[in-house]
Design an enzyme around this catalytic site. Sequence first.
Site, PDB file in Angstrom:
ATOM      1  N   GLU A  49       0.850  -1.184   0.000  1.00 27.79           N
ATOM      2  CA  GLU A  49       0.000   0.000   0.000  1.00 27.79           C
ATOM      3  C   GLU A  49       0.890   1.241   0.000  1.00 27.79           C
ATOM      4  O   GLU A  49       1.819   1.358   0.812  1.00 27.79           O
ATOM      5  CB  GLU A  49      -0.920   0.043   1.222  1.00 27.79           C
ATOM      6  CG  GLU A  49      -1.804   1.293   1.217  1.00 27.79           C
ATOM      7  CD  GLU A  49      -2.787   1.363   2.386  1.00 27.79           C
ATOM      8  OE1 GLU A  49      -2.811   0.406   3.186  1.00 27.79           O
ATOM      9  OE2 GLU A  49      -3.505   2.375   2.490  1.00 27.79           O
ATOM     10  N   ASP A  57     -11.745   0.135   1.569  1.00 26.75           N
ATOM     11  CA  ASP A  57     -10.868   0.355   2.729  1.00 26.75           C
ATOM     12  C   ASP A  57     -11.679   0.620   3.996  1.00 26.75           C
ATOM     13  O   ASP A  57     -12.833   1.051   3.940  1.00 26.75           O
ATOM     14  CB  ASP A  57      -9.954   1.557   2.424  1.00 26.75           C
ATOM     15  CG  ASP A  57      -8.756   1.607   3.332  1.00 26.75           C
ATOM     16  OD1 ASP A  57      -8.475   0.595   4.008  1.00 26.75           O
ATOM     17  OD2 ASP A  57      -8.086   2.649   3.373  1.00 26.75           O
ATOM     18  N   ASN A  79      -4.560   4.938  -2.269  1.00 29.96           N
ATOM     19  CA  ASN A  79      -5.815   5.495  -1.741  1.00 29.96           C
ATOM     20  C   ASN A  79      -6.336   6.605  -2.656  1.00 29.96           C
ATOM     21  O   ASN A  79      -5.576   7.456  -3.117  1.00 29.96           O
ATOM     22  CB  ASN A  79      -5.587   6.072  -0.341  1.00 29.96           C
ATOM     23  CG  ASN A  79      -5.347   4.976   0.680  1.00 29.96           C
ATOM     24  OD1 ASN A  79      -6.283   4.365   1.175  1.00 29.96           O
ATOM     25  ND2 ASN A  79      -4.075   4.702   0.974  1.00 29.96           N
ATOM     26  N   GLU A 104      -6.443  -5.290   8.477  1.00 27.89           N
ATOM     27  CA  GLU A 104      -5.447  -4.245   8.714  1.00 27.89           C
ATOM     28  C   GLU A 104      -5.052  -4.219  10.188  1.00 27.89           C
ATOM     29  O   GLU A 104      -5.779  -4.694  11.058  1.00 27.89           O
ATOM     30  CB  GLU A 104      -6.026  -2.877   8.329  1.00 27.89           C
ATOM     31  CG  GLU A 104      -6.426  -2.756   6.875  1.00 27.89           C
ATOM     32  CD  GLU A 104      -7.076  -1.416   6.564  1.00 27.89           C
ATOM     33  OE1 GLU A 104      -6.554  -0.696   5.707  1.00 27.89           O
ATOM     34  OE2 GLU A 104      -8.114  -1.102   7.191  1.00 27.89           O
ATOM     35  N   GLU A 126      -7.840   2.159  -3.638  1.00 27.53           N
ATOM     36  CA  GLU A 126      -8.599   1.946  -2.405  1.00 27.53           C
ATOM     37  C   GLU A 126      -9.584   3.102  -2.207  1.00 27.53           C
ATOM     38  O   GLU A 126      -9.188   4.270  -2.269  1.00 27.53           O
ATOM     39  CB  GLU A 126      -7.657   1.861  -1.192  1.00 27.53           C
ATOM     40  CG  GLU A 126      -6.726   0.672  -1.226  1.00 27.53           C
ATOM     41  CD  GLU A 126      -5.948   0.502   0.072  1.00 27.53           C
ATOM     42  OE1 GLU A 126      -6.358   1.123   1.085  1.00 27.53           O
ATOM     43  OE2 GLU A 126      -4.953  -0.244   0.077  1.00 27.53           O
TER      44      GLU A 126
END
Length: 590
Positions: free
Chosen positions: A367, A489, A426, A545, A459
Site C-alpha cells: 500500500e 478500505d 488510496n 489491517e 482503495e
Amino acid sequence: MIVEPAPRGFTDGSHITRVARAWARAVAGASYVPMAHVDIELRLAGFTTRLLRVLTSQPFDPSPATQIGVELVEAHFASPETLGHTINVLADRLPPLAGTSLDSSGRRVMRVLSALSVGYTRGLRERTLDEQESIRQATVLAQLQTEHALRESQEAFRHAAVHDQLTGLPNRIFFEKQLADLIEAGGARHVAICFIGITSLQAITDRFGHVLGDKALTVTADRLRTLARSLGHPLARFAGDQFVMLIEDPAGTPHLAGVADQIIATLSTPVHTDRHLLPMSASIGVVDRPVAGMDANDVMRAAGMTLQWAKAEGTNRWQLFDQARSDREIAKHALTADLAGGIDRDEFFLEYQPLVRLEDRAVIGVEALVRWHHPRLGRLSPGRFIDLAEESGQIVRLGGRLLDKACRQAREWAKLTDSPPYVSVNVAVPQLRDGAGLLRTVDNLLQEVGLAPELLQLEITESASIPDDPQLRRTLDDIAGLGVRLALDDFGSGYSNLGYLQNLPVNQLKIDMQFVRDWKPSSTKSLLPSLVKLAHDLRLSALAEGVETLQQAEYLESIGCDHVQGYYFGKPQAASSITSLLLEWSAEEI
C-alpha cells in the site's frame, strides 16, 4: 385711509384730491411704496390737507411741516428724487389751494416747504441708520445661522461616520476607536468582548427578502440596545449580522457566561411582523483579555474565531476563547496555505507497506502511503494534511501526483521479478467525483508507464457514500473495466448498509484495524469471523489491517482471512527497501 376734511374757508375735497393725484404721479417710480395706487393718493391727500393747515395757521407756525416730512419717509416716500418732485408739486399747487399765490405768500410757503424738507431729510437719515442697523443685524443673524447650520452639518456628518444608518448603533469605526482608547488609557485591568452573530438572519433574508431582513435586524438591534443599557455595557453593530458588546473588568468566567446567556435568551425570541413570525437565533464568541499588552486587532481576531467555534456547535450557543485551540487552528491554516507550494516543490513522497498473503506469508502487494517532507515542520504523516488537502481542494492535484509516483514505482518493480506486487493507492472522494478526470488519468498513466492494470489497486473508503451517488458507481465500473483492482478500505467502520456490496466492482475488503486491535486471545465475541465470511460470500478476498502480533496473525489465518497488513509483517518503508526485499526473494527462487 380717511382723507381729512379741507381746512375751513379754503377749498373742497376735490381740489385736494387733484393735488394728491398730481403729487402721486410726480413721485411714481422715484421710491418703492408698498401700497396700491389709490391708497397712495389717499395718503398724499391727507398730507396735503395737513400742509394747508400749517400754511394757513394763525399765528403762523411752519414747524408741524417738519413732522409731515418725517412721516412721508416713514410712509416709504423715501428718496431724494421723491423730495424734489414733492417740493415742485407743492410749491406749484399749495398756494392756489390756500387762496393766495407763491408771489403773495412766498415767504410762508417757502418756510413750510423748508420745514418739510428738514423733516424729510431727518427721516431719510434715520431711515438710513435704521436700514444700516437692520442690515448689520441681519448680517449677524445670517452669520449665526450659517455657523449653526455648519455645526449641525458637521455634527451630523461626524455622527453618520461612526454610527450605523439602519440601527442607529455605533458602528465598527466607533467601536474600534473606543477599544483603542480603553487600551491606551489603561484604566481597566481586563476587557471582554462578546462577538454576537445573528445566525438566522441570512435565512430570513433569503426567504423573505431584504425588507423583512432589515426589519428583523432592526428589532434585534433594539433588543440588544435595551439589554446593553440595562447591563451598562457599550454595544455596536460591527458588520452585517454581527454586533459586539464591550465589558470592562468582567468578574470572571461566570459573569461572562451570565451575560452570554442573557444575550442568547434575548435574541432567541421570534420577531413578529404584520404577516410573519420570524424565528431568531444567535451565536456568541467571548474573549477575555488583560488590558496590559493587549493588541486590539488580535483580540478582535480572537473574538471572530471564537464566534465561528460557537456557530459550529449549533444555534444559540456561545464559546469562550481557548488559546490552545486557537494555536492549533492557526497552525492548521498555515499548513493549508503551504499545501499548494508543497505539491509544486514535490515535497510529498510515498512509503510502501507490505500486503501479505497468510497462506505462505508472501508479499502480494504494497500500500502506497503518502508523507510530507515539510521544509519547516519536517516529516508529516497523512493525518496532519489529508483532510486539509480535501478541504482546500488540493486533494485532486495531490492525488494525481501520488498516483503517478506509485505507478512508476510499480513498473520498476515489475522489471525485477516475474511476480511483482501490485501497488494499492488510496483515492479520495473528490478524486472519485472527478470521475472522467480520474478515469483519464489512470488510463493515460497505465499506457504511458507501461504498467499492467492488475498491478494497480485503488482503495476507496467505505464512507464514500457510493450507494447514494450513481456517478461514483459509474466511475468505479469504468475503472474496473480497465482491469485495475479495487478495494474497499476501512470496512466495518462506516456505512452500515451492506446491500450495495453485491454490485460494487471491488476485489477486496480491507477490514478496519479496530476489529483486530479489539480482538484478544481470550475474546469470546468478535466480528472478525463474520466479516471474513461476508467477504468470501461476496467472492472477495479479505484483508485485515493493523496486525501487530503473531497471535493476531494466527487467529486471522484460523478463521480463513486471506491477507493481512500491519507492523508485524512490515512497517511503511521506502521504495528502496521493498526493492531490496524483492531482489532477495528473486535470488532465493533462483
